[in-house]
Design an enzyme around this catalytic site. Sequence first.
Site, PDB file in Angstrom:
ATOM      1  N   LYS A 104       0.860  -1.184   0.000  1.00  0.00           N
ATOM      2  CA  LYS A 104       0.000   0.000   0.000  1.00  0.00           C
ATOM      3  C   LYS A 104       0.889   1.224   0.000  1.00  0.00           C
ATOM      4  O   LYS A 104       2.019   1.178   0.489  1.00  0.00           O
ATOM      5  CB  LYS A 104      -0.900   0.013   1.241  1.00  0.00           C
TER       6      LYS A 104
HETATM    7  P1  NAD Z   1     -13.117   7.724  -2.681  1.00  0.00           P
HETATM    8  O1  NAD Z   1     -12.107   8.758  -2.430  1.00  0.00           O
HETATM    9  O2  NAD Z   1     -13.615   7.520  -4.075  1.00  0.00           O
HETATM   10  O3  NAD Z   1     -14.426   7.992  -1.772  1.00  0.00           O
HETATM   11  C1  NAD Z   1     -14.343   8.146  -0.388  1.00  0.00           C
HETATM   12  C2  NAD Z   1     -15.725   8.578   0.106  1.00  0.00           C
HETATM   13  O4  NAD Z   1     -15.715   8.649   1.529  1.00  0.00           O
HETATM   14  C3  NAD Z   1     -16.144   9.981  -0.384  1.00  0.00           C
HETATM   15  O5  NAD Z   1     -17.535   9.981  -0.657  1.00  0.00           O
HETATM   16  C4  NAD Z   1     -15.858  10.873   0.835  1.00  0.00           C
HETATM   17  O6  NAD Z   1     -16.634  12.046   0.849  1.00  0.00           O
HETATM   18  C5  NAD Z   1     -16.234   9.907   1.939  1.00  0.00           C
HETATM   19  N1  NAD Z   1     -15.653  10.275   3.222  1.00  0.00           N
HETATM   20  C6  NAD Z   1     -14.387  10.678   3.503  1.00  0.00           C
HETATM   21  N2  NAD Z   1     -14.252  10.956   4.803  1.00  0.00           N
HETATM   22  C7  NAD Z   1     -15.463  10.705   5.372  1.00  0.00           C
HETATM   23  C8  NAD Z   1     -15.965  10.803   6.681  1.00  0.00           C
HETATM   24  N3  NAD Z   1     -15.192  11.214   7.684  1.00  0.00           N
HETATM   25  N4  NAD Z   1     -17.266  10.456   6.879  1.00  0.00           N
HETATM   26  C9  NAD Z   1     -18.038  10.028   5.863  1.00  0.00           C
HETATM   27  N5  NAD Z   1     -17.627   9.915   4.605  1.00  0.00           N
HETATM   28  C10 NAD Z   1     -16.348  10.253   4.369  1.00  0.00           C
HETATM   29  O7  NAD Z   1     -12.530   6.362  -2.083  1.00  0.00           O
HETATM   30  P2  NAD Z   1     -12.922   4.869  -2.474  1.00  0.00           P
HETATM   31  O8  NAD Z   1     -11.981   4.397  -3.503  1.00  0.00           O
HETATM   32  O9  NAD Z   1     -14.391   4.784  -2.677  1.00  0.00           O
HETATM   33  O10 NAD Z   1     -12.507   4.095  -1.132  1.00  0.00           O
HETATM   34  C11 NAD Z   1     -13.392   4.018  -0.012  1.00  0.00           C
HETATM   35  C12 NAD Z   1     -12.922   2.890   0.907  1.00  0.00           C
HETATM   36  O11 NAD Z   1     -12.913   1.658   0.163  1.00  0.00           O
HETATM   37  C13 NAD Z   1     -11.502   3.041   1.460  1.00  0.00           C
HETATM   38  O12 NAD Z   1     -11.455   2.489   2.753  1.00  0.00           O
HETATM   39  C14 NAD Z   1     -10.670   2.213   0.507  1.00  0.00           C
HETATM   40  O13 NAD Z   1      -9.461   1.769   1.100  1.00  0.00           O
HETATM   41  C15 NAD Z   1     -11.631   1.079   0.246  1.00  0.00           C
HETATM   42  N6  NAD Z   1     -11.358   0.325  -0.974  1.00  0.00           N
HETATM   43  C16 NAD Z   1     -11.312   0.950  -2.183  1.00  0.00           C
HETATM   44  C17 NAD Z   1     -11.095   0.199  -3.340  1.00  0.00           C
HETATM   45  C18 NAD Z   1     -11.111   0.815  -4.713  1.00  0.00           C
HETATM   46  O14 NAD Z   1     -11.042   0.055  -5.698  1.00  0.00           O
HETATM   47  N7  NAD Z   1     -11.240   2.114  -4.858  1.00  0.00           N
HETATM   48  C19 NAD Z   1     -10.880  -1.184  -3.237  1.00  0.00           C
HETATM   49  C20 NAD Z   1     -10.957  -1.793  -1.980  1.00  0.00           C
HETATM   50  C21 NAD Z   1     -11.199  -1.027  -0.860  1.00  0.00           C
END
Ligand code: NAD
Length: 412
Positions: A104
């Site tokens: 990561k």
């Molecule tokens: P992203 O940046 O696209 O979206 C993050 C979302 O969370 C946004 O809507 C943001 O406004 C919201 N957010 C941020 N802080 C917040 C808070 N304090 N309270 C409520 N909402 C909040 O990110 P993503 O890619 O959707 O990733 C989200 C989660 O999923 C992370 O934990 C990431 O590690 C995990 N994840 C992502 C992927 C991927 O393919 N993108 C894969 C596996 C896991």
Amino acid sequence: MNENPFETTNTFLRRAFDAIAIDRRYEILLCTPRREVRVELAIQMDDGSLGHFIGYRVQHDDSRGPYKGGLRYHPEVNIDEVRSLASLMTWKTAVVDIPFGGAKGGIQVDPAKLSVRELERLTRRFVDQIHDFVGPLIDIPAPDVNTNPTVMGWFFDQYTRHHGYSPGVVTGKPLGLHGSLGREAATGRGCLFAIREVLVADGRELAGTRFAIQGFGNVGSWFARLAHAEGGRIVAVSDVHGGVFDGEGLDVPRLVDHVHATGSVVGFARSTPIRNDELLAVDCDVLVPAALGHVIDGKTAANVHAKYVLEAANGPCTLDGADVLDRRGITCLPDIWANAGGVTVSYFEWTQNLQQMRWTEERVNAELERHIVAAHVAIRSAMARYKCSMRTAAFALAVERVKAATDLRGIG
Ligand code: NAD
């Protein structure tokens, strides 16, 4: 006091060590990252001032294949969080049985405060600093919080300047630049397959199931769209600015249009405002944390009204949070299985890049479903074998696979 996320992950891991009664000499090997890179990133800001940031890449384990894991841009990125996320990737790639290890990376930055040009300069500087440690057969980054296909495109281009044409160095790239069909929706789609399997095992179905989703970025919004299309009722969603609620179910396609127009779910018509902490306690069947880590601690877990928690985010539960959910009989679909759809389709993207070909979206989605369903069967069998929670079973399954590869390669 805030719980150290790396310690949380290692505690989950040790429970799996106990379940499978692993020889203690593996513990330190499987808990410790193999390499940690910390870099100083100095860039010129648009106003001529000096921007100074710290970036990390942690490579946890590569016994089963090249290191693999996302790249996060967030002001709270720190080494313990990156270590924890890198370790989770090792176990995630093993659970869904794809030939990668775990890594990561992240940069401690609030991307909302940077212009697009500054973000591009920062990304390219990061690649300049770490390019010797990554590569299509070494370590392959991907998008995570606040990074997206555009950032991956810059990463690919900058790496290529150092090493020549290498589309397989990073996944989650734009479709017009060696990306894969189906990658953007993959994590949300994988989450949907995972919860569908668990509901069906319990004699339930997606149609009519009520979901509350924290986070409406890549993962949360795609999950909402796909669950809604299957007849699920999305009763609440939130983002960093706040949340919205409708007990009858939000009109998700309209909500997506609203977010495109305004940048937030807040203010969506025909809904009631709801705070992020209220969302976690909302009356629903499935709570879906899809934002940041450690949002469900012992206190919030005590107020969860759902029957299931679907860990779309990485590490959304603290140790206490996970234990309280367990004690209350709430089924928790662990992150290392539930959100593995993204890395699984990243694997398909990497495969397509190495072979210089493109799969159809139908093929991508069908192969993704096969991996998530097969992992569910294997996790159920580990639950029966070790008489443990779904989380411990998923870790146990992963540890068995990583240990087997470690043994076959031999230690020094
Ligand atoms: P992203 O940046 O696209 O979206 C993050 C979302 O969370 C946004 O809507 C943001 O406004 C919201 N957010 C941020 N802080 C917040 C808070 N304090 N309270 C409520 N909402 C909040 O990110 P993503 O890619 O959707 O990733 C989200 C989660 O999923 C992370 O934990 C990431 O590690 C995990 N994840 C992502 C992927 C991927 O393919 N993108 C894969 C596996 C896991």
